[in-house]
Design an enzyme around this catalytic site. Structure first.
Site, PDB file in Angstrom:
ATOM      1  N   ARG A 143      -1.696  -6.115  -8.175  1.00  0.00           N
ATOM      2  CA  ARG A 143      -0.557  -7.006  -7.902  1.00  0.00           C
ATOM      3  C   ARG A 143      -0.403  -8.057  -8.988  1.00  0.00           C
ATOM      4  O   ARG A 143       0.630  -8.202  -9.596  1.00  0.00           O
ATOM      5  CB  ARG A 143      -0.732  -7.713  -6.552  1.00  0.00           C
ATOM      6  CG  ARG A 143      -0.500  -6.820  -5.364  1.00  0.00           C
ATOM      7  CD  ARG A 143      -1.098  -7.412  -4.139  1.00  0.00           C
ATOM      8  NE  ARG A 143      -2.518  -7.680  -4.377  1.00  0.00           N
ATOM      9  CZ  ARG A 143      -3.369  -8.111  -3.463  1.00  0.00           C
ATOM     10  NH1 ARG A 143      -2.945  -8.354  -2.252  1.00  0.00           N
ATOM     11  NH2 ARG A 143      -4.633  -8.302  -3.747  1.00  0.00           N
ATOM     12  N   SER A 201      -3.068  -7.710   2.908  1.00  0.00           N
ATOM     13  CA  SER A 201      -3.381  -7.536   4.330  1.00  0.00           C
ATOM     14  C   SER A 201      -3.771  -8.867   4.945  1.00  0.00           C
ATOM     15  O   SER A 201      -3.441  -9.151   6.095  1.00  0.00           O
ATOM     16  CB  SER A 201      -4.533  -6.543   4.500  1.00  0.00           C
ATOM     17  OG  SER A 201      -4.158  -5.289   4.009  1.00  0.00           O
ATOM     18  N   LYS A 212     -15.691  -7.759   5.093  1.00  0.00           N
ATOM     19  CA  LYS A 212     -14.976  -8.708   5.933  1.00  0.00           C
ATOM     20  C   LYS A 212     -14.779  -7.984   7.265  1.00  0.00           C
ATOM     21  O   LYS A 212     -14.493  -6.794   7.286  1.00  0.00           O
ATOM     22  CB  LYS A 212     -13.605  -9.046   5.332  1.00  0.00           C
ATOM     23  CG  LYS A 212     -13.525  -8.791   3.831  1.00  0.00           C
ATOM     24  CD  LYS A 212     -12.238  -8.104   3.394  1.00  0.00           C
ATOM     25  CE  LYS A 212     -12.395  -7.409   2.072  1.00  0.00           C
ATOM     26  NZ  LYS A 212     -11.234  -6.800   1.512  1.00  0.00           N
ATOM     27  N   HIS A 219       0.848  -1.201   0.000  1.00  0.00           N
ATOM     28  CA  HIS A 219       0.000   0.000   0.000  1.00  0.00           C
ATOM     29  C   HIS A 219       0.887   1.256   0.000  1.00  0.00           C
ATOM     30  O   HIS A 219       0.589   2.246  -0.675  1.00  0.00           O
ATOM     31  CB  HIS A 219      -0.901   0.031   1.248  1.00  0.00           C
ATOM     32  CG  HIS A 219      -1.936  -1.054   1.293  1.00  0.00           C
ATOM     33  ND1 HIS A 219      -2.163  -1.838   2.397  1.00  0.00           N
ATOM     34  CD2 HIS A 219      -2.829  -1.470   0.353  1.00  0.00           C
ATOM     35  CE1 HIS A 219      -3.150  -2.692   2.147  1.00  0.00           C
ATOM     36  NE2 HIS A 219      -3.568  -2.492   0.916  1.00  0.00           N
TER      37      HIS A 219
HETATM   38  O1  PNS Z   1      -9.037  -2.791   0.091  1.00  0.00           O
HETATM   39  P1  PNS Z   1     -10.328  -3.280  -0.480  1.00  0.00           P
HETATM   40  O2  PNS Z   1     -11.164  -3.974   0.593  1.00  0.00           O
HETATM   41  O3  PNS Z   1     -10.121  -4.129  -1.689  1.00  0.00           O
HETATM   42  O4  PNS Z   1     -11.152  -1.971  -0.938  1.00  0.00           O
HETATM   43  C1  PNS Z   1     -12.455  -2.079  -1.471  1.00  0.00           C
HETATM   44  C2  PNS Z   1     -13.114  -0.698  -1.632  1.00  0.00           C
HETATM   45  C3  PNS Z   1     -13.014   0.093  -0.350  1.00  0.00           C
HETATM   46  C4  PNS Z   1     -12.423   0.074  -2.742  1.00  0.00           C
HETATM   47  C5  PNS Z   1     -14.600  -0.949  -2.043  1.00  0.00           C
HETATM   48  O5  PNS Z   1     -15.152  -1.920  -1.206  1.00  0.00           O
HETATM   49  C6  PNS Z   1     -15.461   0.310  -1.945  1.00  0.00           C
HETATM   50  O6  PNS Z   1     -15.254   1.248  -2.674  1.00  0.00           O
HETATM   51  N1  PNS Z   1     -16.418   0.303  -0.998  1.00  0.00           N
HETATM   52  C7  PNS Z   1     -17.322   1.410  -0.764  1.00  0.00           C
HETATM   53  C8  PNS Z   1     -18.736   1.105  -1.263  1.00  0.00           C
HETATM   54  C9  PNS Z   1     -18.836   1.374  -2.751  1.00  0.00           C
HETATM   55  O7  PNS Z   1     -18.614   2.459  -3.233  1.00  0.00           O
HETATM   56  N2  PNS Z   1     -19.183   0.308  -3.519  1.00  0.00           N
HETATM   57  C10 PNS Z   1     -19.275   0.409  -4.958  1.00  0.00           C
HETATM   58  C11 PNS Z   1     -17.959   0.018  -5.630  1.00  0.00           C
HETATM   59  S1  PNS Z   1     -17.584  -1.703  -5.343  1.00  0.00           S
END
Ligand code: PNS
Length: 162
Positions: free
Chosen positions: A92, A130, A41, A17
């Site tokens: 990645r 993570s 999660k 990150h």
């Molecule tokens: O690190 P991650 O868990 O892969 O990040 C995921 C993230 C935070 C980018 C995604 O879950 C997100 O944007 N969540 C907020 C809700 C949202 O906007 N959902 C629509 C897009 S999936």
């Protein structure tokens, strides 16, 4: 002013990150590291702990144009709120592509003017996630080099206690 949002669960924030954030800080005038409040999660670290750890990294690394915040709800709404023109994500391996492709498709549908840029992870971090860190730490394995040095102690102690 070019503003980017780097969203994630960051449970915890890894050196992978940090790579992405460092590259983004070179490209954007301001980068919001946006910690998702309630990841689907269950998070090991609380919202405030995750933010605090990232702030420590930002200070240690001298990333003066990075801001750390928490968000809830839709990412596109948060991006609009902070005036961001771009979402920042890391890639990645091929396995990330499908997941990112889906997120991008949803975000494009919701906000066609908001674009996502991707930074390819360094090959030495291509295995790093993570969840790997959480697993290694839970079994008291060595997490040195996987998470920023300034957070090793807090992460190691917490995971070992799980
Ligand atoms: O690190 P991650 O868990 O892969 O990040 C995921 C993230 C935070 C980018 C995604 O879950 C997100 O944007 N969540 C907020 C809700 C949202 O906007 N959902 C629509 C897009 S999936």
């Amino acid at each position: 002013m070019k503003i980017g949002v780097y969203p994630g669960s960051f449970d915890p924030f890894t050196v992978g990150h940090l790579d992405v954030l460092t590259s983004a800080c070179r490209l954007f005038d301001e980068v919001y590291v946006a910690v998702l409040k309630h990841p689907s999660k269950h998070a090991v670290f609380t919202d405030s702990e995750r933010q605090e750890m990232i702030r420590r990294v930002v200070d240690t690394e001298g990333l003066a144009n990075a801001k750390v915040a928490c968000f809830d709800g839709l990412l596109v709404d948060y991006a609009k709120q902070v005036g961001a023109s771009h979402i920042i994500r890391g890639l990645r391996a091929i396995t990330d592509f499908e997941y990112e492709f889906q997120i991008d498709a949803v975000n494009r549908h919701l906000a066609p003017d908001l674009h996502t840029v991707y930074f390819m992870a360094s090959p030495k971090h291509s295995f790093l996630s993570s969840s790997n860190v959480r697993e290694i730490g839970t079994y008291c394995g060595n997490i040195v080099g996987l998470v920023p040095q300034c957070n090793i102690e807090i992460i190691g102690e917490r995971l070992a206690r799980q």
